[in-house]
Write an enzyme that holds these catalytic residues in place. Structure first.
Site, short mmCIF file in Angstrom:
data_model
loop_
_atom_site.label_atom_id
_atom_site.label_comp_id
_atom_site.label_asym_id
_atom_site.label_seq_id
_atom_site.Cartn_x
_atom_site.Cartn_y
_atom_site.Cartn_z
CG HIS A 1 2.00 0.78 10.44
ND1 HIS A 1 0.72 0.84 9.95
CD2 HIS A 1 2.81 0.94 9.37
CE1 HIS A 1 0.75 1.05 8.64
NE2 HIS A 1 2.01 1.11 8.26
CE LYS B 1 1.10 3.69 -0.21
NZ LYS B 1 1.56 3.27 1.13
NE ARG C 1 4.70 -4.91 4.15
CZ ARG C 1 3.84 -4.04 3.70
NH1 ARG C 1 2.62 -4.05 4.16
NH2 ARG C 1 4.16 -3.19 2.76
CB SER D 1 -2.52 0.61 5.22
OG SER D 1 -1.68 0.86 6.30
#
Ligand code: PNS
Length: 167
Positions: free
Chosen positions: A17, A41, A90, A128
């Site tokens: 990040h 989430k 990514r 994360s």
């Protein structure tokens, strides 16, 4: 002033990040790092905790601000007059979901573009979720997060710590 919003769960913020925020800060006059709600989430850290950790990793980035919002991202973007939503990508695995969000956001609000920055090679596997998974087992997460973030994450998640507390 060209403002960009860099939204995410940041649960917790990682070097990946930080890299995206830092690069966005070079491209725009102001970058707002927005702790937003991902309904898929359940976060481990409160929004306030996540903001505190983002402060740690963005220290010294003078045109970066941090905020929280629990509504639709585009409403925030519109309210702030931001011209871009910046996201990190990514791998192909990120793509489909990010592409859907970008299209939906564009339909909801045409006034801002989604800008994808490719991850730096060293952050390719940084997420994360991986940080939390490794921290649960008390293993080293120094490649993914700075020490202040590491300490908070280990304190919260490490199973061995939890067993000690239960004694
Ligand atoms: O770090 P994440 O979990 O991939 O971030 C996803 C996030 C929080 C940016 C996304 O879920 C979001 O924009 N949430 C705000 C609510 C919203 O606008 N949802 C519609 C997106 S099409």
């Amino acid at each position: 002033m060209r403002i960009a919003v860099c939204p995410g769960s940041f649960d917790p913020v990682t070097y990946g990040h930080r890299d995206i925020i830092k690069r966005a800060a070079k491209m725009f006059d102001k970058v707002i790092v927005l702790v937003a709600v991902n309904s898929a989430k359940t976060p481990c850290f409160t929004a306030e905790e996540r903001v505190e950790l983002i402060k740690v990793v963005t220290e010294g980035m003078d045109n970066v601000e941090i905020d929280t919002f629990d509504g639709l991202l585009v409403d925030y973007v519109k309210e702030k007059g931001a011209v871009a939503i910046v996201k990190g990508l990514r791998a192909v695995t990120d793509f489909e979901n990010e592409f859907q969000q970008a299209l939906a956001n564009k339909i909801l609000y045409d006034g801002a573009e989604t800008v994808f920055l490719t991850t730096s090679a060293e952050n390719m596997y940084c997420s994360s979720s991986i940080v939390k998974e490794i921290a649960k087992y008390g293993r080293n997460i120094d490649s993914f997060v700075p020490s202040k973030v590491r300490d908070v994450v280990i304190e919260r998640l490490c199973k061995t710590n939890k067993k000690e507390e239960e004694k």
